[in-house]
Motif scaffolding. Structure first.
Motif, PDB file in Angstrom:
ATOM      1  N   UNK A  52       0.830  -1.210   0.000  1.00  0.00           N
ATOM      2  CA  UNK A  52       0.000   0.000   0.000  1.00  0.00           C
ATOM      3  C   UNK A  52       0.860   1.254   0.000  1.00  0.00           C
ATOM      4  N   UNK A  53       2.034   1.180   0.633  1.00  0.00           N
ATOM      5  CA  UNK A  53       2.906   2.352   0.725  1.00  0.00           C
ATOM      6  C   UNK A  53       3.384   2.823  -0.640  1.00  0.00           C
ATOM      7  N   UNK A  54       3.451   1.910  -1.607  1.00  0.00           N
ATOM      8  CA  UNK A  54       4.000   2.249  -2.912  1.00  0.00           C
ATOM      9  C   UNK A  54       3.104   3.194  -3.705  1.00  0.00           C
ATOM     10  N   UNK A  55       1.847   3.318  -3.307  1.00  0.00           N
ATOM     11  CA  UNK A  55       0.910   4.097  -4.108  1.00  0.00           C
ATOM     12  C   UNK A  55       0.892   5.579  -3.746  1.00  0.00           C
ATOM     13  N   UNK A  56       1.508   5.958  -2.626  1.00  0.00           N
ATOM     14  CA  UNK A  56       1.620   7.367  -2.253  1.00  0.00           C
ATOM     15  C   UNK A  56       3.095   7.673  -2.036  1.00  0.00           C
ATOM     16  N   UNK A  57       3.687   8.612  -2.810  1.00  0.00           N
ATOM     17  CA  UNK A  57       5.110   8.935  -2.639  1.00  0.00           C
ATOM     18  C   UNK A  57       5.415   9.441  -1.234  1.00  0.00           C
ATOM     19  N   UNK A  58       6.655   9.233  -0.792  1.00  0.00           N
ATOM     20  CA  UNK A  58       7.062   9.626   0.559  1.00  0.00           C
ATOM     21  C   UNK A  58       6.881  11.121   0.788  1.00  0.00           C
ATOM     22  N   UNK A  59       7.282  11.949  -0.194  1.00  0.00           N
ATOM     23  CA  UNK A  59       7.168  13.400  -0.027  1.00  0.00           C
ATOM     24  C   UNK A  59       5.716  13.833   0.114  1.00  0.00           C
ATOM     25  N   UNK A  60       4.828  13.202  -0.651  1.00  0.00           N
ATOM     26  CA  UNK A  60       3.407  13.539  -0.564  1.00  0.00           C
ATOM     27  C   UNK A  60       2.831  13.094   0.768  1.00  0.00           C
ATOM     28  N   UNK A  61       3.193  11.896   1.218  1.00  0.00           N
ATOM     29  CA  UNK A  61       2.698  11.395   2.502  1.00  0.00           C
ATOM     30  C   UNK A  61       3.110  12.316   3.643  1.00  0.00           C
ATOM     31  N   UNK A  62       4.367  12.782   3.621  1.00  0.00           N
ATOM     32  CA  UNK A  62       4.847  13.670   4.680  1.00  0.00           C
ATOM     33  C   UNK A  62       4.199  15.044   4.583  1.00  0.00           C
ATOM     34  N   UNK A  63       4.068  15.562   3.366  1.00  0.00           N
ATOM     35  CA  UNK A  63       3.509  16.905   3.185  1.00  0.00           C
ATOM     36  C   UNK A  63       2.036  16.964   3.570  1.00  0.00           C
ATOM     37  N   UNK A  64       1.278  15.916   3.239  1.00  0.00           N
ATOM     38  CA  UNK A  64      -0.158  15.910   3.524  1.00  0.00           C
ATOM     39  C   UNK A  64      -0.484  15.228   4.846  1.00  0.00           C
ATOM     40  N   UNK A  65       0.519  14.635   5.505  1.00  0.00           N
ATOM     41  CA  UNK A  65       0.325  13.909   6.762  1.00  0.00           C
ATOM     42  C   UNK A  65      -0.695  12.795   6.588  1.00  0.00           C
ATOM     43  N   UNK A  66      -0.403  11.887   5.671  1.00  0.00           N
ATOM     44  CA  UNK A  66      -1.267  10.734   5.405  1.00  0.00           C
ATOM     45  C   UNK A  66      -0.405   9.486   5.325  1.00  0.00           C
ATOM     46  N   UNK A  67      -1.025   8.320   5.563  1.00  0.00           N
ATOM     47  CA  UNK A  67      -0.280   7.069   5.538  1.00  0.00           C
ATOM     48  C   UNK A  67      -1.154   5.960   4.962  1.00  0.00           C
ATOM     49  N   UNK A  68      -0.759   5.385   3.819  1.00  0.00           N
ATOM     50  CA  UNK A  68      -1.501   4.235   3.277  1.00  0.00           C
ATOM     51  C   UNK A  68      -1.401   3.048   4.232  1.00  0.00           C
ATOM     52  N   UNK A  69      -2.522   2.370   4.454  1.00  0.00           N
ATOM     53  CA  UNK A  69      -2.548   1.286   5.436  1.00  0.00           C
ATOM     54  C   UNK A  69      -2.651  -0.095   4.812  1.00  0.00           C
ATOM     55  N   UNK A  70      -3.607  -0.262   3.869  1.00  0.00           N
ATOM     56  CA  UNK A  70      -3.916  -1.589   3.366  1.00  0.00           C
ATOM     57  C   UNK A  70      -4.899  -1.459   2.209  1.00  0.00           C
ATOM     58  N   UNK A 107      -5.478   9.485   7.901  1.00  0.00           N
ATOM     59  CA  UNK A 107      -5.205  10.922   7.884  1.00  0.00           C
ATOM     60  C   UNK A 107      -5.728  11.532   9.172  1.00  0.00           C
ATOM     61  N   UNK A 108      -5.365  12.790   9.417  1.00  0.00           N
ATOM     62  CA  UNK A 108      -5.817  13.454  10.647  1.00  0.00           C
ATOM     63  C   UNK A 108      -6.765  14.604  10.382  1.00  0.00           C
ATOM     64  N   UNK A 109      -6.740  15.145   9.168  1.00  0.00           N
ATOM     65  CA  UNK A 109      -7.559  16.317   8.855  1.00  0.00           C
ATOM     66  C   UNK A 109      -8.478  16.017   7.679  1.00  0.00           C
ATOM     67  N   UNK A 110      -9.668  15.482   7.932  1.00  0.00           N
ATOM     68  CA  UNK A 110     -10.570  15.121   6.835  1.00  0.00           C
ATOM     69  C   UNK A 110     -11.202  16.313   6.141  1.00  0.00           C
ATOM     70  N   UNK A 111     -11.008  17.522   6.650  1.00  0.00           N
ATOM     71  CA  UNK A 111     -11.593  18.705   6.009  1.00  0.00           C
ATOM     72  C   UNK A 111     -10.684  19.308   4.945  1.00  0.00           C
ATOM     73  N   UNK A 112      -9.469  18.767   4.793  1.00  0.00           N
ATOM     74  CA  UNK A 112      -8.531  19.274   3.786  1.00  0.00           C
ATOM     75  C   UNK A 112      -8.901  18.682   2.427  1.00  0.00           C
ATOM     76  N   UNK A 113      -9.828  19.340   1.717  1.00  0.00           N
ATOM     77  CA  UNK A 113     -10.335  18.802   0.451  1.00  0.00           C
ATOM     78  C   UNK A 113      -9.250  18.753  -0.621  1.00  0.00           C
TER      79      UNK A 113
END
Length: 735
Positions: free
Chosen positions: A253-271, A281-287
């Motif tokens: 799952x990690x391969x589908x979101x680049x590391x820089x994007x994951x860190x910048x948007x504070x998101x983590x692919x799980x499964x 993610x922590x901020x669901x209002x960030x459209x």
């Protein structure tokens, strides 16, 4: 009015004006451009709808992906897409038409044979159909509906998350605009995590900070934990809450979101769950972030909530180490040749612009920002190079690298900091700015020659961490009222003191943040400007150009200020002008490097300021330190020696706590820092004592008699409530 064209599978088409466009709800209404009659949409017949839109740039054009949709009539739709959404009724694609427009295409499932969006494998309907529900296709709950049980939505393993996803509502990226369930505060009260009276206090504070979410206010006030707020938000939205410290993440799952994007948007692919990518993610209002994720993932995306603290830690765990290690290995494999002792500028520039070198330096800087490090150290040793970060005030070893990489890394860092890349014999300073998320991060770079090679320190000034309010500084209610009274004076000098790295600038900015809403002219002179504040005129010292604190102050006084903030008083001339400014009807805020509030008076006298001027201008002194907060995940009883107890005046029966170190705190035992302080408010008695030449010890005793709590005693109170260890109190004590 927006025009649209309907293409039918039999080849004919209709043109009209859009009156309703919600294809994911199964509803599109057009008015005929020929006779103003409604155009009836029959889903089995329609292939797609084109609608020109002003482009909403979701990324760099070279990052757009291709798509292909094979129709049941053997025709094909294809091109470059900015974004795509899979819905219960079909596929929406934002086709990149030209530089100024996109074309929104909707293709119902009845017209699709197979499709591929970006790097997703070829799919067909209904075997790989979209989510069963979306936020807009699911009616909002009525007023008597309750949020799902928080326990049912909590997950700590892939199986639990799958069960929670099946029970919860599948909400797509358009669903977070809707208010679902109860208010956060009400959910917390109902769950027992919060008292009704505490909620009322927080709602009162929200009136003065309407832009800040209620949950964040509750966290800032220390009434609830970040985890409690996120769990309540998950219950409100009907999505799972994930405890990442126990979750076994799927590496695929990690391969589908680049590391820089994951860190910048504070998101983590799980499964993956039912052929959908599940992202924490922590901020669901960030459209904007949600749109980018849907575009990059390629697969339909479903969401779970996690705390921002855990996300930061796990992103670093899964992405950060691997990214910098891969970059280092690539640099070593490249076998770049180190320049000779008498280097050629062209050769060094070429070395610093090699792709492996750029990738290595970028990965180190990104990793440090991601971990909230204040400094990066590249320290050359005899046989290797040690990479260290300063985290929570401590130097933490991160990795060791081959010493042959040092010259290439230093060359790249010098290029970034616009320094002389051929000079290796004398120290050099530089600066740079990088973009991190929606904020700029300033870098202050120092390169010094040592016997083992050039040593590099990069100070990170992250404006994205946000300004603190006075309520966030940890004042007691009594001291908060005193501090607010001081900064609301029309004239005088308020000094914030402490050693380097004690949070003085943070306190100054919190005061300015409080004052910025008033009808006053605020001017600052700083070195450097750490936070950019709207409505405040900020200047940065440029000593090589002759623009010093003293010269800036002389010019400020001609600019009609009400409030002046001086980043630091470091010499007699600056101190004299600051005192004169306070005497002539200005409020002056500044910092000094002293140990205690009382010793600040002695320091100003040593700088050449007359004692009667100090008594006439100084209205208060806040001396502070930063102490390391205990990690809540590994906290246990602290063993305190008898010597420390006697030194601090602690009874032998008192029990204290200290964290041992765990995965959550990177085995440091600490989780962030908090400020401890002593606030000396100038009284007539203190003014008389200053003029009469009383010692710092006597000033300190009189301040305590007037109600001041010493810094050591304030720190001890934090140890008694378990926030910090006694070892931290002993470390920052005055005597």
């Amino acid at each position: 009015m927006t025009r649209a064209t309907i293409y039918y599978l039999d080849g004919h088409q209709r043109v009209g004006t859009v009156s309703f466009w919600k294809p994911n709800l199964g509803r599109i209404e057009l008015t005929s451009s020929e006779d103003s009659s409604p155009i009836l949409i029959q889903w089995p017949l329609i292939a797609h709808i084109d609608r020109p839109l002003q482009a909403s740039h979701l990324g760099k054009r070279e990052e757009f992906q291709n798509y292909i949709i094979n129709l049941v009539n053997d025709q094909t739709l294809s091109g470059t897409m900015m974004s795509a959404v899979v819905t219960p009724h079909g596929v929406e694609v934002w086709h990149a038409s030209d530089a100024m427009h996109v074309v929104e295409r909707f293709i119902p499932w009845q017209a699709i044979k197979t499709y591929r969006l970006g790097h997703v494998p070829l799919q067909s309907e209904p075997d790989q159909a979209p989510p069963e529900h979306t936020a807009e296709s699911t009616p909002p709950p009525t007023s008597n509906e309750h949020a799902l049980s928080l326990d049912l939505l909590e997950a700590a393993s892939p199986q639990q998350l799958s069960d929670a996803l099946d029970r919860g509502k599948a909400i797509d990226q358009k669903g977070y605009d809707r208010t679902l369930g109860k208010a956060i505060g009400d959910i917390l009260v109902q769950s027992g995590a919060l008292e009704s009276e505490q909620l009322n206090v927080a709602l009162q504070r929200k009136r003065s900070e309407p832009a800040k979410p209620t949950g964040q206010i509750l966290i800032d006030m220390g009434l609830v934990s970040e985890e409690a707020v996120q769990r309540a938000l998950a219950g409100k939205l009907g999505v799972p809450f994930v405890r990442l410290d126990e979750f076994d993440i799927d590496p695929n799952a990690l391969k589908f979101i680049p590391a820089t994007t994951a860190a910048r948007l504070s998101v983590l692919p799980l499964m993956f769950h039912e052929r959908r990518l599940v992202i924490a993610l922590s901020n669901p209002s960030d459209t904007e972030a949600l749109n980018i994720l849907n575009f990059l993932a390629g697969y339909p995306v479903r969401y779970a909530l996690a705390t921002k603290t855990e996300l930061s830690r796990e992103i670093d765990r899964y992405y950060g180490a691997a990214e910098s290690q891969e970059a280092a290995e690539e640099l070593e494999m490249q076998g770049l040749e180190e320049p000779s002792d008498q280097p050629n500028r062209e050769a060094i520039e070429k070395l610093g612009q090699e792709k492996p070198v750029i990738r290595f330096v970028n990965s180190v800087i990104q990793d440090a920002i991601r971990r909230n490090a204040s400094d990066i150290h590249l320290s050359p040793r005899e046989d290797y190079v040690q990479l260290l970060y300063r985290l929570n005030g401590d130097m933490v070893p991160i990795k060791r690298f081959n010493k042959g990489m040092l010259a290439a890394a230093v060359s790249r860092i010098k290029i970034i900091g616009t320094m002389d890349i051929t000079e290796r014999r004398v120290p050099q300073d530089g600066r740079a700015s990088v973009r991190w998320g929606k904020h700029n991060v300033d870098l202050r770079i120092s390169v010094m020659p040592t016997v083992e090679g050039e040593s590099v320190v990069i100070r990170i000034l992250n404006t994205g961490q946000g300004l603190k309010s006075i309520d966030d500084l940890g004042f007691s209610e009594n001291d908060r009222q005193k501090f607010v009274d001081l900064i609301q004076r029309s004239q005088g000098m308020l000094l914030i003191t402490g050693p380097t790295g004690s949070g003085k600038s943070t306190t100054l900015y919190a005061a300015l943040n409080e004052l910025s809403s008033k009808s006053v002219n605020i001017i600052t002179v700083e070195n450097p400007v750490e936070y950019h504040m709207d409505g405040i005129e900020q200047m940065q010292v440029n000593e090589p150009a002759g623009f010093t604190f003293a010269s800036a102050l002389r010019n400020i006084l001609r600019h009609d200020p009400d409030i002046i903030m001086v980043g630091e008083i470091r010499d007699r001339e600056t101190a004299k002008i600051a005192v004169q400014s306070a005497l002539t009807g200005h409020l002056v805020l500044s910092t000094l490097h002293t140990n205690s509030a009382a010793s600040t008076v002695m320091r100003m006298i040593d700088m050449g300021v007359e004692d009667y001027l100090i008594g006439a201008t100084v209205i208060g002194v806040l001396a502070q330190r930063l102490v390391k907060r205990n990690c809540p995940h590994c906290i246990g009883e602290e063993t305190v020696s008898q010597w420390v107890r006697e030194t601090l005046g602690i009874d032998s029966s008192e029990v204290f706590q200290k964290s041992k170190g765990c995965h959550a705190c990177h085995d440091t035992g600490f989780s962030g820092r908090l400020a401890v302080y002593e606030l000396m408010v100038m009284t007539p008695e203190l003014r008389d004592m200053i003029v009469s030449g009383t010692s710092a010890d006597e000033l300190d005793k009189q301040s305590c008699a007037s109600g001041m709590t010493t810094l050591t005693n304030h720190a001890l109170s934090k140890a008694r409530d378990g926030s910090i260890s006694v070892a931290e109190v002993y470390r920052i004590r005055f005597s």
